[in-house]
Design a protein around this motif. Sequence first.
Motif, PDB file in Angstrom:
ATOM      1  N   ARG A 112      61.675  12.421 -19.022  1.00  0.00           N
ATOM      2  CA  ARG A 112      60.705  12.143 -17.847  1.00  0.00           C
ATOM      3  C   ARG A 112      60.705  10.718 -17.352  1.00  0.00           C
ATOM      4  O   ARG A 112      61.504   9.846 -17.857  1.00  0.00           O
ATOM      5  CB  ARG A 112      59.124  12.154 -18.239  1.00  0.00           C
ATOM      6  CG  ARG A 112      58.577  13.468 -18.714  1.00  0.00           C
ATOM      7  CD  ARG A 112      57.075  13.322 -19.274  1.00  0.00           C
ATOM      8  NE  ARG A 112      56.324  13.001 -18.053  1.00  0.00           N
ATOM      9  CZ  ARG A 112      55.882  13.488 -17.331  1.00  0.00           C
ATOM     10  NH1 ARG A 112      56.058  14.868 -17.233  1.00  0.00           N
ATOM     11  NH2 ARG A 112      55.011  13.311 -16.006  1.00  0.00           N
ATOM     12  N   SER A 113      60.497  10.226 -16.131  1.00  0.00           N
ATOM     13  CA  SER A 113      60.555   9.223 -15.325  1.00  0.00           C
ATOM     14  C   SER A 113      61.744   8.665 -15.066  1.00  0.00           C
ATOM     15  O   SER A 113      61.981   7.649 -14.837  1.00  0.00           O
ATOM     16  CB  SER A 113      59.660   8.325 -16.136  1.00  0.00           C
ATOM     17  OG  SER A 113      58.450   8.653 -16.427  1.00  0.00           O
ATOM     18  N   LEU A 150      56.268  12.215  -7.872  1.00  0.00           N
ATOM     19  CA  LEU A 150      55.028  12.147  -8.784  1.00  0.00           C
ATOM     20  C   LEU A 150      55.045  13.097 -10.152  1.00  0.00           C
ATOM     21  O   LEU A 150      54.753  12.768 -11.032  1.00  0.00           O
ATOM     22  CB  LEU A 150      53.949  12.614  -7.990  1.00  0.00           C
ATOM     23  CG  LEU A 150      52.500  12.593  -8.338  1.00  0.00           C
ATOM     24  CD1 LEU A 150      52.055  11.031  -8.818  1.00  0.00           C
ATOM     25  CD2 LEU A 150      51.808  13.221  -7.444  1.00  0.00           C
ATOM     26  N   GLY A 166      57.206  12.189 -12.972  1.00  0.00           N
ATOM     27  CA  GLY A 166      56.933  11.172 -13.923  1.00  0.00           C
ATOM     28  C   GLY A 166      57.268   9.641 -13.281  1.00  0.00           C
ATOM     29  O   GLY A 166      57.533   8.840 -14.037  1.00  0.00           O
ATOM     30  N   VAL A 180      56.132   8.232 -10.661  1.00  0.00           N
ATOM     31  CA  VAL A 180      55.012   7.278 -10.138  1.00  0.00           C
ATOM     32  C   VAL A 180      54.386   6.712 -11.397  1.00  0.00           C
ATOM     33  O   VAL A 180      53.568   7.293 -11.950  1.00  0.00           O
ATOM     34  CB  VAL A 180      54.271   8.156  -9.223  1.00  0.00           C
ATOM     35  CG1 VAL A 180      52.781   7.023  -8.787  1.00  0.00           C
ATOM     36  CG2 VAL A 180      54.742   8.554  -8.213  1.00  0.00           C
ATOM     37  N   ALA A 181      55.256   5.492 -11.700  1.00  0.00           N
ATOM     38  CA  ALA A 181      54.683   4.874 -13.168  1.00  0.00           C
ATOM     39  C   ALA A 181      54.895   3.541 -13.057  1.00  0.00           C
ATOM     40  O   ALA A 181      55.589   2.978 -12.310  1.00  0.00           O
ATOM     41  CB  ALA A 181      55.402   5.624 -14.035  1.00  0.00           C
TER      42      ALA A 181
END
Lengths: 435, 344
Positions: A286-287, A365, A368, A370-371
Amino acid sequence: MSDAILTASVPAVRRDIGLKRRYAAERRFRLYGLAAITIGLVFLALLLTSVVRKGYTAFVQTEISLPVTFSEALVDPTNKRAEDPQILAKGKYDKVIREALAAQLGFDAKDLKSGKAADQLISPSARVELRDMVLADPSLVGKTIDVSLLAEGNIDSANKGQIDLSVPEARRKVKDQQLTWMQQLKDAGKLKFAFNTGLFVNGASSRPEAAGLGVAAIGSAVMMLIVLALSLPIGVAASIYLEEFAPKNKFTDLIEVNINNLAAVPSIVYGLLGLSVFVNFLGMPRSAAVVGGLVLTLMTLPTIIIATRASLKAVPPSIRSAALGLGASKMQMIFHHVLPLAMPGVLTGAIIGLAHALGETAPLLLIGMVAFVANYPVTPMDPSTALPVQIYMWANEAERAFVERTSGAIMVLLVFLILMNLGAVLLRRRFERRW
Amino acid sequence: MNFIRFSAAALVASVAFAGAAHARDQIQIAGSSTVLPYAKIVAEAFGEANSQFKTPVVESGGTGAGLKEFCKGVGPDTIDIANASRKIKDDELKACKDAGVTAISEIKIGYDGIVFATDASNKDFVLTDKDLYLALAAQVVVDGKLVDNTAKKWSDVNKDLPDEDIMAFVPGEKHGTREVFEQKVMDAGCKAAGAADVIKGLISDAKEAAAACHKLRKDRMAVDIDGDYTETLARIAANKTAVGVFGLSFYENNTDKLKVSTVNGVTPSVETIASGEYPVSRPLFFYVKNAHLGVIPGLKEYVEFFTSDDMIGPEGPLAEYGLVPAPDAEREQIRSDASAGKTL
């Protein structure tokens, strides 16, 4: 006879061909065009002035320079740094700063109330800065050196005149005592503005004064590279095949309709797709910038394919016939003649697609991105964010100092876009050919 | 041609990369945007205090979305912690259990106050939940019947309030804050106004009766804000007499622009919310996947760090930002539950 009179009188009256009306229509049309451009320019000017007016202050930052003493009693009370240098990480650096402030401002370091108020002049990040300095050079213990420390976000805002100081003290973040101290420091030449390098090199932070765009810029750059490396060759190959080789039948028509549809699909849908395919099915992290890059590649492909096909179509058929007539194979014709001539159009499409991808937050988003990411990504598989995401996250922050940073970040993003478009213009110039 | 060959290789390489399972050395957190600022402060301090661990990644996106990701399963490709501005729901817990996430720790970090504020240029505003209900409900009880709300000015509701048009900016339905507003303000106001009993007499279905109490009017007097508090602040700057709903921490960062109104005579502050005097507040949580403790480096330490008094205590940075700390005994309980690994 009557005929003769008629023919003699006719030339005097010119036949009405609506010349006046046509001139008037042209003048009106020009006016409409001028009005359209003026409206566009006015809005652009409004946007730019509001962003610049709010954001230019983000590029400077209040710093307080103080003589700081790393006394052994605070940094290494047990005197074990020779055996275990890591013990220095546990030193009381907040007290080091408080004592430096007390000496500078002339209050008693043991007075808790003044001490607390004074602590709030300096960013909490400064402790970490001092700790890292001592860890890097343990010989600093016991010495006094001049250090420039970041001022706390609210102090910075007050120094920039962004906090209304006319309201009663109880309803202000910056208290009267702190304002007096600020003035005192300013008179001594200890409190001044410095260029805000942190804005460009720091990662995200919950403290506005220490927050920066570094991680976001790296994330955006990596994603753009991935998008460029994947979507340009795939897009160009797909459009060459569809345009030059594929038979024209119902199936290729269906593909064409689908590509045109995909270009109009809301970008959040690509985020959902990325989440289910790349993250859930392929098990990518993720991210990570690599997932963001792949999702944005999917989003950019239709734009590039449509632009490339249009510019391939615009190459005159005579070029193709001439090449084939001179004995070139179909592939030689495409790669030696058609594609080079279509290149300016292809590049324009690619840059427009990239610029579009650079500004997207919605698909990021869901995967992941938007962190809050404070550490720099080392590989594309590490968590990172993107520039528009950072703007979005800063826009939702409560602290006053984030308002200017939001606008500052918008300016940085705009510079990114201008550079990309400039690149497109230069490339187009270089490849431009006339026939 | 070389370029094409190169990028084809890049594509293959990136897919191959992805296939390889990779160990994660960074805590991943997702969830509520209300908890986000607090989680960011703790994550940053955690990264600074422990140089052997990386700073945790904190995603925003909402309680529901965060818990959904949390309940996807166990393993390094799922998140470790979900932040929540409400308790986990039964169906979410069931989804978690079905996916193999059986051991979940619920950790309360403190309370969030919800305040009503106007532009700083206004006179002091003194509200009660009854006034808010009578001003903002879609339908009110008049002579034993439910009729559409016709109040136009605050003074129509309560003659002590200013003679100004009613205008309130309320968080939209997707916000967790809305639920708290409905329960703690509208339902309480409904009871205080004596409307709840009348509505129960008129509507037999209990659920519908409750809904009638907290349904907001749609005639532009109560405006839903789907964005964040920054949007509400901007709307208030343009509409000086309007009342907006904010989180306590947001208000405390903007005290020079906003004036807070009392509710039932109590001024919202960390103290009045902690003591329970101020009625509109809610607990904030985070949920930890116990199966990841000891697997993801730093997770155990992060939970310990978060629940320490240096963070959630009354002197900590979270309280300074606007979190209402839990009472001493409750914090002690939170810590002992966390270290014992108590699960839901």
